[in-house]
Design a protein around this motif. Structure first.
Motif, PDB file in Angstrom:
ATOM      1  N   ARG A 241       0.835  -1.205   0.000  1.00 62.93           N
ATOM      2  CA  ARG A 241       0.000   0.000   0.000  1.00 62.93           C
ATOM      3  C   ARG A 241       0.871   1.257   0.000  1.00 62.93           C
ATOM      4  O   ARG A 241       0.581   2.234  -0.701  1.00 62.93           O
ATOM      5  CB  ARG A 241      -0.933   0.010   1.219  1.00 62.93           C
ATOM      6  CG  ARG A 241      -2.156  -0.868   1.063  1.00 62.93           C
ATOM      7  CD  ARG A 241      -3.183  -0.576   2.142  1.00 62.93           C
ATOM      8  NE  ARG A 241      -2.679  -0.884   3.477  1.00 62.93           N
ATOM      9  CZ  ARG A 241      -2.778  -2.065   4.048  1.00 62.93           C
ATOM     10  NH1 ARG A 241      -3.361  -3.066   3.413  1.00 62.93           N
ATOM     11  NH2 ARG A 241      -2.301  -2.266   5.267  1.00 62.93           N
ATOM     12  N   LEU A 242       1.930   1.224   0.794  1.00 58.51           N
ATOM     13  CA  LEU A 242       2.847   2.365   0.828  1.00 58.51           C
ATOM     14  C   LEU A 242       3.508   2.564  -0.530  1.00 58.51           C
ATOM     15  O   LEU A 242       3.623   3.696  -1.020  1.00 58.51           O
ATOM     16  CB  LEU A 242       3.921   2.139   1.891  1.00 58.51           C
ATOM     17  CG  LEU A 242       3.510   2.310   3.347  1.00 58.51           C
ATOM     18  CD1 LEU A 242       4.615   1.833   4.265  1.00 58.51           C
ATOM     19  CD2 LEU A 242       3.181   3.769   3.636  1.00 58.51           C
ATOM     20  N   ALA A 243       3.961   1.465  -1.134  1.00 59.69           N
ATOM     21  CA  ALA A 243       4.628   1.559  -2.428  1.00 59.69           C
ATOM     22  C   ALA A 243       3.681   2.142  -3.477  1.00 59.69           C
ATOM     23  O   ALA A 243       4.087   2.968  -4.306  1.00 59.69           O
ATOM     24  CB  ALA A 243       5.135   0.189  -2.862  1.00 59.69           C
ATOM     25  N   ARG A 244       2.418   1.713  -3.451  1.00 57.51           N
ATOM     26  CA  ARG A 244       1.431   2.283  -4.388  1.00 57.51           C
ATOM     27  C   ARG A 244       1.267   3.787  -4.156  1.00 57.51           C
ATOM     28  O   ARG A 244       1.138   4.569  -5.111  1.00 57.51           O
ATOM     29  CB  ARG A 244       0.084   1.581  -4.213  1.00 57.51           C
ATOM     30  CG  ARG A 244       0.027   0.159  -4.740  1.00 57.51           C
ATOM     31  CD  ARG A 244      -1.412  -0.341  -4.738  1.00 57.51           C
ATOM     32  NE  ARG A 244      -1.510  -1.753  -5.032  1.00 57.51           N
ATOM     33  CZ  ARG A 244      -1.628  -2.714  -4.113  1.00 57.51           C
ATOM     34  NH1 ARG A 244      -1.659  -2.395  -2.825  1.00 57.51           N
ATOM     35  NH2 ARG A 244      -1.710  -3.971  -4.474  1.00 57.51           N
ATOM     36  N   MET A 245       1.258   4.173  -2.890  1.00 58.70           N
ATOM     37  CA  MET A 245       1.107   5.590  -2.560  1.00 58.70           C
ATOM     38  C   MET A 245       2.254   6.400  -3.167  1.00 58.70           C
ATOM     39  O   MET A 245       2.027   7.455  -3.787  1.00 58.70           O
ATOM     40  CB  MET A 245       1.084   5.771  -1.043  1.00 58.70           C
ATOM     41  CG  MET A 245       0.991   7.217  -0.588  1.00 58.70           C
ATOM     42  SD  MET A 245       1.189   7.384   1.208  1.00 58.70           S
ATOM     43  CE  MET A 245       2.982   7.246   1.353  1.00 58.70           C
ATOM     44  N   PHE A 246       3.483   5.905  -3.016  1.00 54.66           N
ATOM     45  CA  PHE A 246       4.622   6.634  -3.553  1.00 54.66           C
ATOM     46  C   PHE A 246       4.652   6.584  -5.080  1.00 54.66           C
ATOM     47  O   PHE A 246       5.091   7.546  -5.726  1.00 54.66           O
ATOM     48  CB  PHE A 246       5.921   6.090  -2.962  1.00 54.66           C
ATOM     49  CG  PHE A 246       6.135   6.495  -1.527  1.00 54.66           C
ATOM     50  CD1 PHE A 246       6.337   7.820  -1.197  1.00 54.66           C
ATOM     51  CD2 PHE A 246       6.106   5.561  -0.504  1.00 54.66           C
ATOM     52  CE1 PHE A 246       6.516   8.216   0.121  1.00 54.66           C
ATOM     53  CE2 PHE A 246       6.281   5.939   0.820  1.00 54.66           C
ATOM     54  CZ  PHE A 246       6.487   7.268   1.136  1.00 54.66           C
ATOM     55  N   ALA A 247       4.184   5.487  -5.667  1.00 58.32           N
ATOM     56  CA  ALA A 247       4.076   5.427  -7.128  1.00 58.32           C
ATOM     57  C   ALA A 247       3.097   6.485  -7.624  1.00 58.32           C
ATOM     58  O   ALA A 247       3.347   7.172  -8.629  1.00 58.32           O
ATOM     59  CB  ALA A 247       3.643   4.034  -7.569  1.00 58.32           C
ATOM     60  N   ASP A 248       1.962   6.629  -6.929  1.00 56.23           N
ATOM     61  CA  ASP A 248       0.971   7.642  -7.308  1.00 56.23           C
ATOM     62  C   ASP A 248       1.566   9.045  -7.227  1.00 56.23           C
ATOM     63  O   ASP A 248       1.303   9.896  -8.101  1.00 56.23           O
ATOM     64  CB  ASP A 248      -0.258   7.553  -6.400  1.00 56.23           C
ATOM     65  CG  ASP A 248      -1.088   6.302  -6.642  1.00 56.23           C
ATOM     66  OD1 ASP A 248      -0.910   5.667  -7.704  1.00 56.23           O
ATOM     67  OD2 ASP A 248      -1.900   5.944  -5.759  1.00 56.23           O
TER      68      ASP A 248
END
Length: 268
Positions: A241-248
């Motif tokens: 979830r964190l990685a997706r947040m930073f990708a966004d």
């Protein structure tokens, strides 16, 4: 320096660094540890010192021991919850800081993306990360990186924009437009083949566990946000979830840079 209340010398180092404001990633780099190992030590430190916050930890390191508490099992649970709360607050702080940097950078990707990668590695307990830009037809170029081993960095720089095989993590991500999580890059049959990217990732980069998150602007694939661990340690749902947040946030930064560039071109 004497250890405080039964802390080992290594625990004393970690406790003082954390109380002084260092992140898991900074402590891990200075002591040649994995970020997850730093967290394990901190959980033990919180239990041993019976503290529930960084401020208490700082006070405890400098002052006398409190009266012993009863119910050690309860103390253990409280310490773990306290550490988890501090991690949640760190995530919120990181997101706020990333948004502030994006807002102030006026399209300067060299300022924004390294900061995003740095926060992602720290909060996801990963050793290195790469932002790949997508050039169509399953071709990628490594535009930004953080913490990447020099041999892998040189390999990527020498290839520039290159095609990826359909069985690689990036290759699977292109048609699926979804997160690709590989628990161990050396355990897949692809590693036994002659695929150059898998060889470089595993042997030059020392990567074992890996995740690639598609960076999408509407339905358009603009890149991949990838983070790597150098031990076989799958990413948890929280880390993903964190990685997706930073990708966004990386997509926002790339799109801002594109819009700024187009506006400047029209004005010239």
């Amino acid at each position: 320096m004497q250890a405080s209340s039964g802390l080992s010398p290594r625990e004393e180092q970690i406790a003082r660094a954390y109380a002084g404001g260092d992140t898991y990633q900074q402590i891990a780099e200075s002591l040649c540890l994995a970020p997850s190992t730093v967290r394990t030590h901190l959980a033990a430190i919180y239990r041993k010192l019976q503290v529930s916050s960084k401020l208490e930890l700082m006070s405890r390191l400098e002052g006398p021991a409190p009266d012993p508490k009863t119910q050690p099992e309860l103390s253990s649970v409280i310490s773990e919850l306290a550490l988890s709360l501090e991690e949640a607050l760190a995530r919120e702080k990181a997101l706020s800081e990333v948004l502030r940097i994006i807002s102030a950078a006026q399209g300067d990707l060299d300022q924004v993306v390294p900061s995003i990668l740095n926060y992602a590695l720290d909060l996801c307990d990963a050793e290195f990360g790469i932002l790949f830009e997508y050039h169509g037809n399953s071709r990628f170029g490594a535009r930004f990186s953080k913490g990447i081993p020099a041999p892998f960095q040189s390999w990527l720089a020498a290839r520039g924009v290159f095609p990826v095989g359909p069985q690689t993590g990036l290759g699977r991500m292109v048609p699926q437009r979804d997160v690709i999580h590989i628990i161990d890059v050396k355990s897949e049959p692809l590693y036994q083949s002659d695929d150059p990217l898998r060889f470089a990732t595993a042997d030059l980069g020392g990567a074992r566990s890996f995740v690639a998150i598609p960076m999408l602007a509407a339905d358009r694939l603009v890149g991949a946000f990838t983070i790597y661990r150098q031990t076989v340690r799958p990413f948890s749902e929280d880390s993903l979830r964190l990685a997706r947040m930073f990708a966004d946030q990386s997509v926002i930064a790339l799109e801002n840079a594109r819009l700024v560039s187009e506006a400047r071109a029209r004005a010239s």
